[in-house]
Design a protein around this motif. Structure first.
Motif, PDB file in Angstrom:
ATOM      1  N   SER A 192     -12.051 -26.900  20.843  1.00  0.00           N
ATOM      2  CA  SER A 192     -11.236 -25.717  20.596  1.00  0.00           C
ATOM      3  C   SER A 192     -11.413 -25.232  19.163  1.00  0.00           C
ATOM      4  O   SER A 192     -11.647 -26.027  18.252  1.00  0.00           O
ATOM      5  N   ASP A 193     -11.286 -23.915  19.002  1.00  0.00           N
ATOM      6  CA  ASP A 193     -11.425 -23.317  17.675  1.00  0.00           C
ATOM      7  C   ASP A 193     -10.159 -23.544  16.863  1.00  0.00           C
ATOM      8  O   ASP A 193      -9.059 -23.634  17.416  1.00  0.00           O
ATOM      9  N   PRO A 194     -10.266 -23.633  15.578  1.00  0.00           N
ATOM     10  CA  PRO A 194      -9.064 -23.793  14.760  1.00  0.00           C
ATOM     11  C   PRO A 194      -8.178 -22.558  14.847  1.00  0.00           C
ATOM     12  O   PRO A 194      -8.650 -21.435  14.972  1.00  0.00           O
ATOM     13  N   VAL A 195      -6.885 -22.786  14.800  1.00  0.00           N
ATOM     14  CA  VAL A 195      -5.925 -21.694  14.909  1.00  0.00           C
ATOM     15  C   VAL A 195      -5.962 -20.852  13.635  1.00  0.00           C
ATOM     16  O   VAL A 195      -5.848 -21.376  12.529  1.00  0.00           O
ATOM     17  N   LYS A 196      -6.165 -19.534  13.812  1.00  0.00           N
ATOM     18  CA  LYS A 196      -6.248 -18.643  12.667  1.00  0.00           C
ATOM     19  C   LYS A 196      -4.850 -18.289  12.187  1.00  0.00           C
ATOM     20  O   LYS A 196      -3.982 -17.896  12.962  1.00  0.00           O
ATOM     21  N   LYS A 197      -4.628 -18.443  10.898  1.00  0.00           N
ATOM     22  CA  LYS A 197      -3.315 -18.155  10.331  1.00  0.00           C
ATOM     23  C   LYS A 197      -3.070 -16.651  10.334  1.00  0.00           C
ATOM     24  O   LYS A 197      -3.982 -15.866  10.083  1.00  0.00           O
ATOM     25  N   PRO A 198      -1.853 -16.231  10.632  1.00  0.00           N
ATOM     26  CA  PRO A 198      -1.566 -14.790  10.600  1.00  0.00           C
ATOM     27  C   PRO A 198      -1.670 -14.243   9.180  1.00  0.00           C
ATOM     28  O   PRO A 198      -1.247 -14.868   8.224  1.00  0.00           O
ATOM     29  N   ARG A 199      -2.229 -13.060   9.080  1.00  0.00           N
ATOM     30  CA  ARG A 199      -2.453 -12.447   7.778  1.00  0.00           C
ATOM     31  C   ARG A 199      -1.194 -11.697   7.336  1.00  0.00           C
ATOM     32  O   ARG A 199      -0.513 -11.058   8.143  1.00  0.00           O
ATOM     33  N   GLN A 200      -0.911 -11.796   6.050  1.00  0.00           N
ATOM     34  CA  GLN A 200       0.209 -11.042   5.479  1.00  0.00           C
ATOM     35  C   GLN A 200      -0.193  -9.586   5.337  1.00  0.00           C
ATOM     36  O   GLN A 200      -1.267  -9.273   4.818  1.00  0.00           O
ATOM     37  N   ARG A 201       0.661  -8.681   5.784  1.00  0.00           N
ATOM     38  CA  ARG A 201       0.331  -7.260   5.734  1.00  0.00           C
ATOM     39  C   ARG A 201       0.323  -6.745   4.300  1.00  0.00           C
ATOM     40  O   ARG A 201       1.162  -7.119   3.490  1.00  0.00           O
ATOM     41  N   TYR A 202      -0.630  -5.890   4.027  1.00  0.00           N
ATOM     42  CA  TYR A 202      -0.697  -5.179   2.759  1.00  0.00           C
ATOM     43  C   TYR A 202       0.106  -3.882   2.842  1.00  0.00           C
ATOM     44  O   TYR A 202       0.748  -3.480   1.883  1.00  0.00           O
ATOM     45  N   VAL A 203       0.048  -3.240   4.000  1.00  0.00           N
ATOM     46  CA  VAL A 203       0.819  -2.034   4.288  1.00  0.00           C
ATOM     47  C   VAL A 203       1.508  -2.236   5.627  1.00  0.00           C
ATOM     48  O   VAL A 203       0.861  -2.608   6.612  1.00  0.00           O
ATOM     49  N   GLN A 204       2.818  -1.991   5.664  1.00  0.00           N
ATOM     50  CA  GLN A 204       3.564  -2.150   6.900  1.00  0.00           C
ATOM     51  C   GLN A 204       3.196  -1.053   7.897  1.00  0.00           C
ATOM     52  O   GLN A 204       2.576  -0.042   7.546  1.00  0.00           O
ATOM     53  N   LYS A 205       3.599  -1.255   9.151  1.00  0.00           N
ATOM     54  CA  LYS A 205       3.296  -0.263  10.176  1.00  0.00           C
ATOM     55  C   LYS A 205       3.990   1.070   9.896  1.00  0.00           C
ATOM     56  O   LYS A 205       3.476   2.126  10.285  1.00  0.00           O
ATOM     57  N   ASP A 206       5.134   1.042   9.235  1.00  0.00           N
ATOM     58  CA  ASP A 206       5.833   2.279   8.914  1.00  0.00           C
ATOM     59  C   ASP A 206       5.337   2.925   7.628  1.00  0.00           C
ATOM     60  O   ASP A 206       5.894   3.928   7.182  1.00  0.00           O
ATOM     61  N   GLY A 207       4.311   2.341   6.997  1.00  0.00           N
ATOM     62  CA  GLY A 207       3.710   2.942   5.815  1.00  0.00           C
ATOM     63  C   GLY A 207       4.170   2.378   4.494  1.00  0.00           C
ATOM     64  O   GLY A 207       3.620   2.753   3.450  1.00  0.00           O
ATOM     65  N   LYS A 208       5.159   1.505   4.487  1.00  0.00           N
ATOM     66  CA  LYS A 208       5.641   0.937   3.234  1.00  0.00           C
ATOM     67  C   LYS A 208       4.669  -0.125   2.733  1.00  0.00           C
ATOM     68  O   LYS A 208       4.224  -0.974   3.503  1.00  0.00           O
ATOM     69  N   CYS A 209       4.362  -0.076   1.451  1.00  0.00           N
ATOM     70  CA  CYS A 209       3.437  -1.030   0.851  1.00  0.00           C
ATOM     71  C   CYS A 209       4.165  -2.342   0.569  1.00  0.00           C
ATOM     72  O   CYS A 209       5.234  -2.341  -0.059  1.00  0.00           O
ATOM     73  N   ASN A 210       3.580  -3.422   1.013  1.00  0.00           N
ATOM     74  CA  ASN A 210       4.197  -4.742   0.875  1.00  0.00           C
ATOM     75  C   ASN A 210       3.758  -5.393  -0.437  1.00  0.00           C
ATOM     76  O   ASN A 210       3.176  -6.483  -0.457  1.00  0.00           O
ATOM     77  N   VAL A 211       4.038  -4.711  -1.540  1.00  0.00           N
ATOM     78  CA  VAL A 211       3.650  -5.182  -2.869  1.00  0.00           C
ATOM     79  C   VAL A 211       4.874  -5.081  -3.771  1.00  0.00           C
ATOM     80  O   VAL A 211       5.525  -4.018  -3.824  1.00  0.00           O
ATOM     81  N   HIS A 212       5.178  -6.156  -4.453  1.00  0.00           N
ATOM     82  CA  HIS A 212       6.303  -6.188  -5.388  1.00  0.00           C
ATOM     83  C   HIS A 212       5.768  -6.440  -6.805  1.00  0.00           C
ATOM     84  O   HIS A 212       4.952  -7.345  -7.007  1.00  0.00           O
ATOM     85  N   HIS A 213       6.230  -5.644  -7.760  1.00  0.00           N
ATOM     86  CA  HIS A 213       5.793  -5.764  -9.146  1.00  0.00           C
ATOM     87  C   HIS A 213       6.724  -6.726  -9.887  1.00  0.00           C
ATOM     88  O   HIS A 213       7.931  -6.501  -9.956  1.00  0.00           O
ATOM     89  N   GLY A 214       6.145  -7.771 -10.411  1.00  0.00           N
ATOM     90  CA  GLY A 214       6.931  -8.761 -11.140  1.00  0.00           C
ATOM     91  C   GLY A 214       6.430  -8.942 -12.564  1.00  0.00           C
ATOM     92  O   GLY A 214       5.283  -8.607 -12.903  1.00  0.00           O
ATOM     93  N   ASN A 215       7.319  -9.479 -13.418  1.00  0.00           N
ATOM     94  CA  ASN A 215       6.994  -9.764 -14.817  1.00  0.00           C
ATOM     95  C   ASN A 215       6.529  -8.513 -15.570  1.00  0.00           C
ATOM     96  O   ASN A 215       5.563  -8.549 -16.343  1.00  0.00           O
ATOM     97  N   VAL A 216       7.207  -7.397 -15.309  1.00  0.00           N
ATOM     98  CA  VAL A 216       6.886  -6.154 -16.018  1.00  0.00           C
ATOM     99  C   VAL A 216       7.669  -6.161 -17.328  1.00  0.00           C
ATOM    100  O   VAL A 216       8.893  -6.061 -17.342  1.00  0.00           O
ATOM    101  N   GLN A 217       6.969  -6.292 -18.436  1.00  0.00           N
ATOM    102  CA  GLN A 217       7.606  -6.379 -19.749  1.00  0.00           C
ATOM    103  C   GLN A 217       7.778  -5.017 -20.407  1.00  0.00           C
ATOM    104  O   GLN A 217       8.732  -4.796 -21.163  1.00  0.00           O
ATOM    105  N   GLU A 218       6.893  -4.094 -20.150  1.00  0.00           N
ATOM    106  CA  GLU A 218       6.956  -2.768 -20.774  1.00  0.00           C
ATOM    107  C   GLU A 218       7.813  -1.839 -19.914  1.00  0.00           C
ATOM    108  O   GLU A 218       7.348  -0.866 -19.327  1.00  0.00           O
ATOM    109  N   THR A 219       9.106  -2.172 -19.852  1.00  0.00           N
ATOM    110  CA  THR A 219      10.015  -1.377 -19.025  1.00  0.00           C
ATOM    111  C   THR A 219      10.328  -0.015 -19.633  1.00  0.00           C
ATOM    112  O   THR A 219      10.869   0.851 -18.943  1.00  0.00           O
ATOM    113  N   TYR A 220      10.019   0.178 -20.906  1.00  0.00           N
ATOM    114  CA  TYR A 220      10.287   1.469 -21.539  1.00  0.00           C
ATOM    115  C   TYR A 220       9.447   2.587 -20.916  1.00  0.00           C
ATOM    116  O   TYR A 220       9.770   3.783 -21.066  1.00  0.00           O
TER     117      TYR A 220
END
Length: 426
Positions: free
Chosen positions: A44-72
């Motif tokens: 049997s083939d190894p079970v392929k892990k499900p991929r994390q979406r980069y863009v959701q089906k409704d169009g929202k981007c699944n990216v969170h910005h962290g450690n942003v120091q230049e908030t100005y």
């Protein structure tokens, strides 16, 4: 017959399969359960892990910005920052700005009255205050609201013998207009954002791969639910997958363009009815060397972006969706949704996401192109549906096989065999 059945039983025992006679004697829950053996684990083939979406089906981007120091940097574009806030924060800031503004100018009106002595001599005859009937901080706060909102109840009015009050009135009127323009503008832009228009733009749940005009194509469907159309609509697609360069550099989420008609103009859409967007898998396609088996092992995501102007407002609208590798189905086509009625065309959106299976080669597009060059006759390739192949396959019956053998014996008539047979008939 007994010897044949014994041979089959011995063969089943060798490959680790329970014989049919023994399966019938087992209990029902054991017969229905699929018990894997060590041999099936190995093949049997190894079970392929499900991929994390980069863009959701409704169009929202699944990216969170962290450690942003230049908030100005967010404050340098304050208007966009206010528009991008969530609705509850927008309402809170909208209310807070107005209340603070009224309190600030109310405090200034109260301070002027306190310095001039209006609060102490308000009841004396012959005393001319800066603002009539202003005798406390609450009344100063109410006068500030009346001044900025131009309500004008007529009970509290500024007198002409108060130059500092006149100057403060001019300052509050100007700053109040700026505050109104900014806050009302933010709310108007937030309400009329074109992303709400994208809610009525549809993408099919699945993408499919099948043959079109002897070429492998990747297809998905888009549609618009509104009668007001998207003007100057265009569509593009990106392939998102990790890549490692020849030098060993690992590039996560590398973006590759997928040509869906940029060079021919097919990417510009007249989106009146649902359209099937097709990507021809050719030499420039990232799927050129992928067969069905290889694609099932790959991990990728296809991001599709539909852009255009809203006909009612003229604002640019963008709708997005994505397809994971598990949502790209090999050997399927979309069910037609357009039908001709009496005097008009009707779109059945109940079948918008429906697909049906079709006979499609499992080899890669590169191998299919090579086979077509070697054998250009279509019946030699497994491209047709099973029903059609029963009538066109040269090896489906003995009669057609004999006819092809006769054609092979006459090489000079290979290309015009059917025409010569027609000439021989009276």
């Amino acid at each position: 017959m007994a010897g044949d059945s014994r041979v089959h039983m011995d063969h089943d025992m060798e490959i680790g399969v329970t014989p049919k006679e023994q399966v019938k004697k087992l209990p029902k829950h054991l017969r229905e359960a699929q018990i894997p053996t060590d041999r099936t684990h190995l093949i049997s083939d190894p079970v392929k892990k499900p991929r994390q979406r980069y863009v959701q089906k409704d169009g929202k981007c699944n990216v969170h910005h962290g450690n942003v120091q230049e908030t100005y940097r967010y404050l340098s574009d304050l208007f966009t920052t206010l528009v991008d806030l969530r609705w509850r924060l927008s309402f809170f800031i909208f209310t807070l700005v107005y209340v603070v503004n009224w309190l600030f100018f109310g405090f200034l009106w109260w301070l002027i009255a306190l310095i001039r002595g209006d609060l102490l001599h308000a009841d004396e005859e012959g005393w001319t205050p800066c603002v009539e009937n202003l005798n406390s901080f609450v009344s100063a706060f109410l006068f500030s609201i009346e001044t900025e909102t131009t309500i004008g109840y007529g009970y509290r009015v500024i007198t002409e013998k108060c130059p500092e009050g006149i100057i403060l009135l001019l300052v509050q009127a100007i700053l109040g207009s700026i505050v109104n323009a900014m806050m009302v503008g933010c709310m108007f832009v937030k309400i009329s954002q074109p992303k709400n228009r994208a809610e009525t733009l549809m993408f099919s749940h699945k993408a499919v791969i099948s043959v079109r005009d002897s070429k492998m194509c990747l297809m998905f469907r888009v549609g618009d639910l509104r009668n007001s159309h998207i003007v100057e609509a265009s569509i593009r697609a990106k392939l998102i997958r990790s890549q490692q360069t020849k030098e060993g550099e690992f590039i996560p989420l590398n973006q590759t363009d997928i040509n869906i008609g940029f060079d021919t103009g097919d990417d510009r859409l007249f989106l009146v009815s649902p359209l099937i967007i097709s990507h021809e898998i050719n030499e420039k396609s990232p799927f050129w060397e992928m067969s069905r088996a290889q694609m099932e092992k790959e991990q990728f995501e296809i991001v599709v972006i539909l852009e255009g102007m809203v006909e009612a407002t003229g604002m640019t609208c963008q709708a997005r969706s994505s397809y994971l590798d598990s949502e790209v189905l090999w050997g399927y086509r979309f069910t037609p949704v357009l039908s001709l009625e009496k005097g008009f065309y009707e779109v059945d959106y109940n079948n918008f996401h429906d697909i049906y299976e079709t006979n499609t080669p499992t080899c890669s597009s590169k191998e299919l192109s090579a086979r077509l060059k070697e054998s250009p006759l279509l019946p030699h390739l497994p491209l047709l549906s099973p029903d059609l192949r029963q009538h066109t396959d040269p090896f489906s019956s003995q009669t057609t096989q004999d006819e092809w053998e006769k054609d092979d014996e006459k090489p000079a008539e290979t290309n015009n065999g059917s025409a010569n047979r027609l000439e021989e008939n009276p």
